[in-house]
Scaffold this motif. Structure first.
Motif, PDB file in Angstrom:
ATOM      1  N   UNK A  38     -12.039 -34.942-103.339  1.00  0.00           N
ATOM      2  CA  UNK A  38     -11.806 -34.104-104.516  1.00  0.00           C
ATOM      3  C   UNK A  38     -11.710 -34.932-105.789  1.00  0.00           C
ATOM      4  N   UNK A  39     -11.200 -36.141-105.668  1.00  0.00           N
ATOM      5  CA  UNK A  39     -11.122 -37.000-106.857  1.00  0.00           C
ATOM      6  C   UNK A  39     -12.521 -37.349-107.376  1.00  0.00           C
ATOM      7  N   UNK A  40     -13.458 -37.454-106.450  1.00  0.00           N
ATOM      8  CA  UNK A  40     -14.828 -37.825-106.817  1.00  0.00           C
ATOM      9  C   UNK A  40     -15.660 -36.601-107.181  1.00  0.00           C
ATOM     10  N   UNK A  41     -15.600 -35.551-106.346  1.00  0.00           N
ATOM     11  CA  UNK A  41     -16.515 -34.415-106.457  1.00  0.00           C
ATOM     12  C   UNK A  41     -15.993 -33.286-107.343  1.00  0.00           C
ATOM     13  N   UNK A  42     -14.702 -33.017-107.286  1.00  0.00           N
ATOM     14  CA  UNK A  42     -14.129 -31.877-108.001  1.00  0.00           C
ATOM     15  C   UNK A  42     -13.516 -32.296-109.340  1.00  0.00           C
ATOM     16  N   UNK A  43     -12.559 -33.200-109.283  1.00  0.00           N
ATOM     17  CA  UNK A  43     -11.867 -33.613-110.504  1.00  0.00           C
ATOM     18  C   UNK A  43     -12.658 -34.640-111.307  1.00  0.00           C
ATOM     19  N   UNK A  44     -13.572 -35.329-110.641  1.00  0.00           N
ATOM     20  CA  UNK A  44     -14.471 -36.296-111.302  1.00  0.00           C
ATOM     21  C   UNK A  44     -13.690 -37.325-112.124  1.00  0.00           C
ATOM     22  N   UNK A  70     -19.174 -40.947 -95.961  1.00  0.00           N
ATOM     23  CA  UNK A  70     -20.356 -40.794 -96.816  1.00  0.00           C
ATOM     24  C   UNK A  70     -21.048 -39.450 -96.596  1.00  0.00           C
ATOM     25  N   UNK A  71     -21.113 -39.004 -95.352  1.00  0.00           N
ATOM     26  CA  UNK A  71     -21.737 -37.706 -95.070  1.00  0.00           C
ATOM     27  C   UNK A  71     -21.003 -36.576 -95.789  1.00  0.00           C
ATOM     28  N   UNK A  72     -19.684 -36.669 -95.836  1.00  0.00           N
ATOM     29  CA  UNK A  72     -18.904 -35.663 -96.551  1.00  0.00           C
ATOM     30  C   UNK A  72     -19.098 -35.780 -98.058  1.00  0.00           C
ATOM     31  N   UNK A  73     -19.029 -36.975 -98.575  1.00  0.00           N
ATOM     32  CA  UNK A  73     -19.113 -37.168-100.022  1.00  0.00           C
ATOM     33  C   UNK A  73     -20.488 -36.811-100.576  1.00  0.00           C
ATOM     34  N   UNK A  74     -21.521 -36.926 -99.759  1.00  0.00           N
ATOM     35  CA  UNK A  74     -22.876 -36.600-100.214  1.00  0.00           C
ATOM     36  C   UNK A  74     -23.290 -35.177 -99.848  1.00  0.00           C
ATOM     37  N   UNK A  75     -22.360 -34.390 -99.316  1.00  0.00           N
ATOM     38  CA  UNK A  75     -22.624 -32.982 -99.045  1.00  0.00           C
ATOM     39  C   UNK A  75     -23.402 -32.696 -97.783  1.00  0.00           C
ATOM     40  N   UNK A  76     -23.588 -33.674 -96.920  1.00  0.00           N
ATOM     41  CA  UNK A  76     -24.348 -33.463 -95.694  1.00  0.00           C
ATOM     42  C   UNK A  76     -23.536 -32.733 -94.630  1.00  0.00           C
ATOM     43  N   UNK A  77     -22.204 -32.946 -94.667  1.00  0.00           N
ATOM     44  CA  UNK A  77     -21.315 -32.278 -93.715  1.00  0.00           C
ATOM     45  C   UNK A  77     -20.006 -31.958 -94.415  1.00  0.00           C
ATOM     46  N   UNK A  78     -19.310 -30.908 -93.926  1.00  0.00           N
ATOM     47  CA  UNK A  78     -17.962 -30.690 -94.443  1.00  0.00           C
ATOM     48  C   UNK A  78     -17.017 -31.702 -93.789  1.00  0.00           C
ATOM     49  N   UNK A  79     -15.805 -31.786 -94.301  1.00  0.00           N
ATOM     50  CA  UNK A  79     -14.874 -32.815 -93.835  1.00  0.00           C
ATOM     51  C   UNK A  79     -14.575 -32.679 -92.344  1.00  0.00           C
ATOM     52  N   UNK A 134      -6.752 -35.815 -95.697  1.00  0.00           N
ATOM     53  CA  UNK A 134      -6.953 -37.107 -96.355  1.00  0.00           C
ATOM     54  C   UNK A 134      -8.361 -37.215 -96.921  1.00  0.00           C
ATOM     55  N   UNK A 135      -9.360 -36.846 -96.136  1.00  0.00           N
ATOM     56  CA  UNK A 135     -10.744 -36.948 -96.595  1.00  0.00           C
ATOM     57  C   UNK A 135     -11.024 -35.958 -97.725  1.00  0.00           C
ATOM     58  N   UNK A 136     -10.514 -34.753 -97.614  1.00  0.00           N
ATOM     59  CA  UNK A 136     -10.749 -33.766 -98.669  1.00  0.00           C
ATOM     60  C   UNK A 136     -10.067 -34.167 -99.975  1.00  0.00           C
ATOM     61  N   UNK A 137      -8.885 -34.746 -99.883  1.00  0.00           N
ATOM     62  CA  UNK A 137      -8.201 -35.227-101.094  1.00  0.00           C
ATOM     63  C   UNK A 137      -8.992 -36.357-101.725  1.00  0.00           C
ATOM     64  N   UNK A 138      -9.402 -37.303-100.916  1.00  0.00           N
ATOM     65  CA  UNK A 138     -10.209 -38.429-101.389  1.00  0.00           C
ATOM     66  C   UNK A 138     -11.473 -37.919-102.077  1.00  0.00           C
TER      67      UNK A 138
END
Length: 473
Positions: free
Chosen positions: A283-289, A444-453, A277-281
């Motif tokens: 990916x819309x922001x970080x990968x697919x933009x 937020x930690x995941x989305x900002x690259x501080x930690x993996x999901x 769920x977190x990785x899909x969420x």
């Protein structure tokens, strides 16, 4: 005839358009009580709980009964503080109190169970008219174990509720659920439909699954004015460190078959479903933009602004969103939050929550307070709420919404009602705010690259487990 004294403790209040039926309610209590009260005081929220509709109904109630009704409204955070303060000092100042569901486990000992009042009220449209899932989540609790979930039922049945050891503690007055507002004009544009079919080999229709939603979001993420910069995004998300972030993640979590806690209230949101769920969420922001780069600061307020000014083709929020008049030719439609297929079954899990009207245990006019709550949540009054676009809580009100003249309003009520029947409520815990903030931080930690999901959720689950033990769970 004297009108109610209504004190608005807010700096501003949005005007809500009136649509549909304009008649005043014809409701009358079938068992009027001989009242000793000359005034009833209500502690209520602002626009987030449909204050305009409730204030209007309170005025009508005063005209019908001769009892003054004083409605004091506060914005959310101020209201929460006010409610907790009034109850903790055992104040009798307010007779009725608007309660958001996360507060109930903390304050239930200060409230009056209303089961006996319901049992004594003869009504042709009683509690069985409320949407069952919504009523159970909002109003039905075990005082000694408020974390205990009530029985599932399709129609509210008071005998079954009490037989299982529960009471009713409020009457649902306003509901929220995560739905999607979308640009109907863009979906119906023939050039867009041809281009979408050429690219994705299917029609541009309302999406049922998250994968379909993502394809549409990719399609509408574009540079409309050909200046080399993206000026429209496919969707919005609420990824700021805020309760809205928790609502988003919680919805994705349930869509992927996960949950926040198991039956023993152990955190399990760091399961494979949670990670997916977190990785899909993300990916819309970080990968697919397919969202604006600013989405990491978005809450429901910023989402409404971005969608309203035409910066997104679709947007998720807990209420219907509208377009600014400057968005030429724009037309808004609504659909349910998409899901994911599990074993051939489409699973959806939109967040939902509701406001209930509860009786202050220390009120000197409990019977009269119940009569007012019963009126404000009654079938006739809720049908009148439609002209204020209130998020009603009764099945009969949603049936009445099918005759509202404005097409977009009818469409929203249809989507809202269906979504409430499948929504997933908040956990029934005393330390809800702490748990929500911990999960927000992990996202937020995941989305900002501080930690993996995986690490972000594992660390959050460990902290949540500790917080739950500290709170006695």
């Amino acid at each position: 005839m004297v009108r109610p004294r209504i004190y608005m403790f807010i700096l501003f209040m949005f005007a809500i358009g009136c649509t549909g039926c304009s008649r005043e309610s014809s409701y009358r209590s079938e068992q009027p009580v001989e009242s000793s009260a000359t005034m009833l005081k209500v502690l209520y929220a602002t626009v987030e709980a449909g204050s305009e509709a409730v204030i209007n109904a309170a005025e009508n109630y005063e005209q019908q009964t001769g009892i003054d009704v004083e409605v004091s409204t506060f914005p959310y955070n101020s209201l929460q503080e006010k409610v907790f303060t009034e109850l903790s000092r055992k104040s009798s100042e307010y007779d009725l109190i608007a309660v958001d569901t996360p507060w109930m486990p903390k304050i239930i000992q200060y409230l009056e169970p209303i089961t006996p009042y319901i049992q004594q009220t003869a009504s042709t449209t009683g509690i069985d008219d409320f949407i069952a899932k919504l009523f159970l989540d909002t109003s039905v609790y075990d005082k000694d174990m408020p974390q205990r979930a009530p029985l599932a039922m399709d129609t509210v049945n008071l005998d079954r509720i009490t037989a299982a050891g529960f009471d009713v503690w409020s009457l649902p007055i306003q509901s929220n659920v995560l739905t999607v507002s979308y640009r109907k004009d863009l979906f119906e544009n023939e050039a867009n439909r041809v281009a979408f079919k050429k690219r994705f080999h299917r029609e541009l229709n309302i999406p049922s699954t998250l994968d379909e939603y993502e394809d549409i979001a990719k399609f509408f993420t574009r540079d409309n004015n050909q200046d080399g910069l993206i000026d429209m995004y496919g969707t919005t998300l609420m990824a700021g460190k805020h309760e809205a972030n928790f609502v988003d993640f919680k919805s994705f979590l349930h869509i992927f078959g996960g949950k926040l806690f198991n039956e023993n209230l152990d955190p399990v949101f760091n399961s494979e479903s949670g990670v997916k769920a977190l990785e899909t969420y993300g990916s819309w922001i970080l990968k697919d933009k397919v969202t604006s780069p600013d989405v990491l600061s978005y809450t429901w307020d910023e989402v409404e602004i971005a969608f309203g000014f035409g910066q997104a083709a679709m947007g998720m929020n807990v209420h219907d969103m509208k377009l600014h008049p400057n968005v030429y030719g724009g037309q808004v439609g609504y659909f349910m939050l998409p899901g994911v297929e599990h074993g051939g079954t489409l699973v959806r899990g939109p967040h939902f929550g509701s406001w209930g009207l509860a009786i202050n245990k220390y009120s000197e006019h409990k019977e009269e307070a119940y009569q007012l709550a019963n009126y404000l949540t009654s079938a006739d009054v809720q049908r009148d709420y439609l002209r204020f676009r209130q998020h009603v809580t009764r099945k009969s009100a949603y049936a009445a919404a099918k005759t509202v003249p404005e097409e977009s309003v009818r469409e929203y009520y249809e989507v809202l009602g269906r979504s409430l029947n499948i929504g997933v409520g908040r956990p029934r815990i005393k330390n809800y705010d702490q748990i929500s903030e911990t999960v927000q931080t992990a996202v937020q930690q995941y989305l900002t690259g501080k930690k993996n999901a995986r690490t972000a959720l594992d660390d959050a689950a460990a902290k949540v487990g500790k917080l739950m033990k500290e709170s006695g769970y």
